[in-house]
Design a protein around this motif. Sequence first.
Motif, PDB file in Angstrom:
ATOM      1  N   ARG A 290       0.827  -1.202   0.000  1.00 33.67           N
ATOM      2  CA  ARG A 290       0.000   0.000   0.000  1.00 33.67           C
ATOM      3  C   ARG A 290       0.866   1.259   0.000  1.00 33.67           C
ATOM      4  O   ARG A 290       0.588   2.227  -0.714  1.00 33.67           O
ATOM      5  N   ASN A 291       1.933   1.261   0.792  1.00 33.92           N
ATOM      6  CA  ASN A 291       2.829   2.419   0.826  1.00 33.92           C
ATOM      7  C   ASN A 291       3.522   2.637  -0.517  1.00 33.92           C
ATOM      8  O   ASN A 291       3.680   3.774  -0.988  1.00 33.92           O
ATOM      9  N   ILE A 292       3.956   1.547  -1.127  1.00 33.35           N
ATOM     10  CA  ILE A 292       4.631   1.668  -2.421  1.00 33.35           C
ATOM     11  C   ILE A 292       3.675   2.201  -3.475  1.00 33.35           C
ATOM     12  O   ILE A 292       4.031   3.070  -4.284  1.00 33.35           O
ATOM     13  N   ASP A 293       2.450   1.715  -3.469  1.00 31.82           N
ATOM     14  CA  ASP A 293       1.461   2.222  -4.429  1.00 31.82           C
ATOM     15  C   ASP A 293       1.160   3.694  -4.170  1.00 31.82           C
ATOM     16  O   ASP A 293       1.000   4.486  -5.113  1.00 31.82           O
ATOM     17  N   ARG A 294       1.123   4.065  -2.906  1.00 33.33           N
ATOM     18  CA  ARG A 294       0.914   5.485  -2.555  1.00 33.33           C
ATOM     19  C   ARG A 294       2.030   6.333  -3.154  1.00 33.33           C
ATOM     20  O   ARG A 294       1.792   7.400  -3.730  1.00 33.33           O
ATOM     21  N   ASN A 295       3.269   5.860  -3.042  1.00 36.68           N
ATOM     22  CA  ASN A 295       4.396   6.619  -3.573  1.00 36.68           C
ATOM     23  C   ASN A 295       4.356   6.709  -5.091  1.00 36.68           C
ATOM     24  O   ASN A 295       4.648   7.766  -5.676  1.00 36.68           O
ATOM     25  N   THR A 296       3.996   5.611  -5.739  1.00 37.28           N
ATOM     26  CA  THR A 296       3.909   5.635  -7.203  1.00 37.28           C
ATOM     27  C   THR A 296       2.814   6.580  -7.659  1.00 37.28           C
ATOM     28  O   THR A 296       2.997   7.350  -8.612  1.00 37.28           O
ATOM     29  N   ARG A 297       1.671   6.525  -6.992  1.00 38.62           N
ATOM     30  CA  ARG A 297       0.582   7.436  -7.352  1.00 38.62           C
ATOM     31  C   ARG A 297       0.989   8.892  -7.144  1.00 38.62           C
ATOM     32  O   ARG A 297       0.630   9.770  -7.949  1.00 38.62           O
ATOM     33  N   TYR A 298       1.728   9.151  -6.084  1.00 36.70           N
ATOM     34  CA  TYR A 298       2.186  10.522  -5.829  1.00 36.70           C
ATOM     35  C   TYR A 298       3.067  11.007  -6.975  1.00 36.70           C
ATOM     36  O   TYR A 298       2.927  12.146  -7.444  1.00 36.70           O
ATOM     37  N   LEU A 299       3.983  10.161  -7.413  1.00 33.71           N
ATOM     38  CA  LEU A 299       4.856  10.553  -8.514  1.00 33.71           C
ATOM     39  C   LEU A 299       4.062  10.788  -9.791  1.00 33.71           C
ATOM     40  O   LEU A 299       4.322  11.755 -10.528  1.00 33.71           O
ATOM     41  N   ILE A 300       3.095   9.928 -10.065  1.00 33.61           N
ATOM     42  CA  ILE A 300       2.272  10.095 -11.271  1.00 33.61           C
ATOM     43  C   ILE A 300       1.492  11.402 -11.220  1.00 33.61           C
ATOM     44  O   ILE A 300       1.505  12.202 -12.160  1.00 33.61           O
ATOM     45  N   GLU A 301       0.821  11.633 -10.105  1.00 32.93           N
ATOM     46  CA  GLU A 301      -0.050  12.805  -9.987  1.00 32.93           C
ATOM     47  C   GLU A 301       0.728  14.112 -10.019  1.00 32.93           C
ATOM     48  O   GLU A 301       0.240  15.121 -10.546  1.00 32.93           O
ATOM     49  N   ASN A 302       1.946  14.097  -9.477  1.00 33.30           N
ATOM     50  CA  ASN A 302       2.696  15.339  -9.372  1.00 33.30           C
ATOM     51  C   ASN A 302       3.659  15.580 -10.528  1.00 33.30           C
ATOM     52  O   ASN A 302       4.365  16.582 -10.542  1.00 33.30           O
ATOM     53  N   THR A 303       3.698  14.670 -11.473  1.00 34.37           N
ATOM     54  CA  THR A 303       4.476  14.932 -12.692  1.00 34.37           C
ATOM     55  C   THR A 303       3.572  15.311 -13.860  1.00 34.37           C
ATOM     56  O   THR A 303       4.066  15.749 -14.899  1.00 34.37           O
ATOM     57  N   LYS A 304       2.262  15.170 -13.686  1.00 34.19           N
ATOM     58  CA  LYS A 304       1.341  15.555 -14.755  1.00 34.19           C
ATOM     59  C   LYS A 304       1.465  17.030 -15.102  1.00 34.19           C
ATOM     60  O   LYS A 304       1.265  17.435 -16.255  1.00 34.19           O
ATOM     61  N   ILE A 305       1.796  17.850 -14.099  1.00 31.35           N
ATOM     62  CA  ILE A 305       1.851  19.298 -14.312  1.00 31.35           C
ATOM     63  C   ILE A 305       3.231  19.773 -14.772  1.00 31.35           C
ATOM     64  O   ILE A 305       3.418  20.962 -15.027  1.00 31.35           O
ATOM     65  N   MET A 306       4.187  18.854 -14.884  1.00 29.28           N
ATOM     66  CA  MET A 306       5.540  19.232 -15.263  1.00 29.28           C
ATOM     67  C   MET A 306       5.682  19.186 -16.776  1.00 29.28           C
ATOM     68  O   MET A 306       5.416  18.171 -17.419  1.00 29.28           O
ATOM     69  N   GLN A 307       6.092  20.301 -17.358  1.00 26.98           N
ATOM     70  CA  GLN A 307       6.233  20.393 -18.801  1.00 26.98           C
ATOM     71  C   GLN A 307       7.447  19.586 -19.266  1.00 26.98           C
ATOM     72  O   GLN A 307       8.424  19.408 -18.537  1.00 26.98           O
ATOM     73  N   ASP A 308       7.373  19.133 -20.500  1.00 30.46           N
ATOM     74  CA  ASP A 308       8.486  18.436 -21.155  1.00 30.46           C
ATOM     75  C   ASP A 308       8.869  17.140 -20.454  1.00 30.46           C
ATOM     76  O   ASP A 308      10.004  16.672 -20.585  1.00 30.46           O
ATOM     77  N   LEU A 309       7.953  16.535 -19.734  1.00 27.63           N
ATOM     78  CA  LEU A 309       8.242  15.278 -19.062  1.00 27.63           C
ATOM     79  C   LEU A 309       7.252  14.222 -19.540  1.00 27.63           C
ATOM     80  O   LEU A 309       6.040  14.447 -19.546  1.00 27.63           O
ATOM     81  N   THR A 310       7.771  13.094 -19.962  1.00 27.72           N
ATOM     82  CA  THR A 310       6.945  11.998 -20.467  1.00 27.72           C
ATOM     83  C   THR A 310       7.069  10.799 -19.548  1.00 27.72           C
ATOM     84  O   THR A 310       8.187  10.309 -19.309  1.00 27.72           O
ATOM     85  N   VAL A 311       5.955  10.336 -19.019  1.00 28.68           N
ATOM     86  CA  VAL A 311       5.962   9.153 -18.159  1.00 28.68           C
ATOM     87  C   VAL A 311       6.044   7.905 -19.027  1.00 28.68           C
ATOM     88  O   VAL A 311       5.245   7.714 -19.949  1.00 28.68           O
ATOM     89  N   LEU A 312       7.002   7.053 -18.747  1.00 29.76           N
ATOM     90  CA  LEU A 312       7.215   5.824 -19.503  1.00 29.76           C
ATOM     91  C   LEU A 312       6.643   4.595 -18.794  1.00 29.76           C
ATOM     92  O   LEU A 312       6.590   3.512 -19.381  1.00 29.76           O
TER      93      LEU A 312
END
Length: 380
Positions: A290-312
């Motif tokens: 659960r903690n690991i999924d929380r961390n992954t979700r945090y990274l996903i949600e907080n990189t959506k607003i970053m320009q020029d960044l593509t999630v792989l």
Amino acid sequence: MAESTDIPSQFPVLENLIYLNHAGVGPLPRRSRDVAARFLDENLNYGALYYPQWLRTEQELKRKLCSLLNAESPDSIALLKNTSEALSVIAHGLDWKAGDNIVFSADEFPSNRIVWESLARCGVEARVVPLNPADPEAALLAAMDRNTRLLSTSSVQYASGLRMDLQRLGEACRKRDILFCIDAIQSLGALPFDAQAVHADFVAADGHKWMLGAEGLAVFYCHPRHLERLRLHQYGWHMVEHAGDFNRSDWQPAANARRFECGSPNMLGIHVLDASLGLLLEYGLENIARNIDRNTRYLIENTKIMQDLTVLSPLAAPRRSGIFTFACPIPPATLYSRLLARNIVCAARGGGIRFSPHFYNSEQQLAEALQTLQDLLAEG
């Protein structure tokens, strides 16, 4: 162990770094360092006096690993040097005939590719299958035919973090009488795993990533029905049924998975991994996931607003893991060096940068890492 336990105190690495490289090499918990120190002190001051006690730790580790994998019993567990050795035991232990084929994906780590390609001299075809992220299992299943003897896959792809549907693959293999081999190095210690539910014939995983052990020790699970099927190529005193009876002239391989452990065990590594798994199991595997999924979700949600960044990495919950990989205009090698210079430990993988936080990493640490990333992107 309750979630409120002071877990950060077990990880002094947090005082020095933002450590996001558990998919590479994880740091030891303080508990494991202390256990290793006691073991070395015993050896320093008393030699092998406590060897019987050390052997009990070895058996306890196998019991913990049995629980982690949901194996039938500790008798199905062998302790080998690394994943590559375990996969080699399988690849060169099975009887092959010309025209057989092995199916695996093009995204696999070299350990799960080279070993199968080495069988070309036996006339065995290695079928390397590109994965479609929308349905990665479909391509693997489509590549299997009447000559397929084995399907090998990582539970989680090391570069992208793509999480495979092991149950779907395992059920298909069982129906078609195809052996199913899993490299679980990116799952064990991070995500739920059930060798029986996914119909695994073989499972291999090093202990130095999410399980927080030291390099040089791996788990190898062999389903009981295959113990005698794998031809042995390594022999020694430890793998025989009556190990320790040194005056006995007749011998036979051990009836359990110890038959794959040819010589003296890595006792230091065993003590370290036993202590680390003890910590993980006490904290709770569900809590860790659960903690690991929380961390992954945090990274996903907080990189959506970053320009020029593509999630792989995959975004859908069933496909997510503890690995988050992204690309940006800065070349991966350059960005990796700049992050490392700012005490953010990660990895350059899969054409981008791979963050792999564990259960003890906090959102504050992830926020600091992302702020540093944003500053580097602004600098260009």
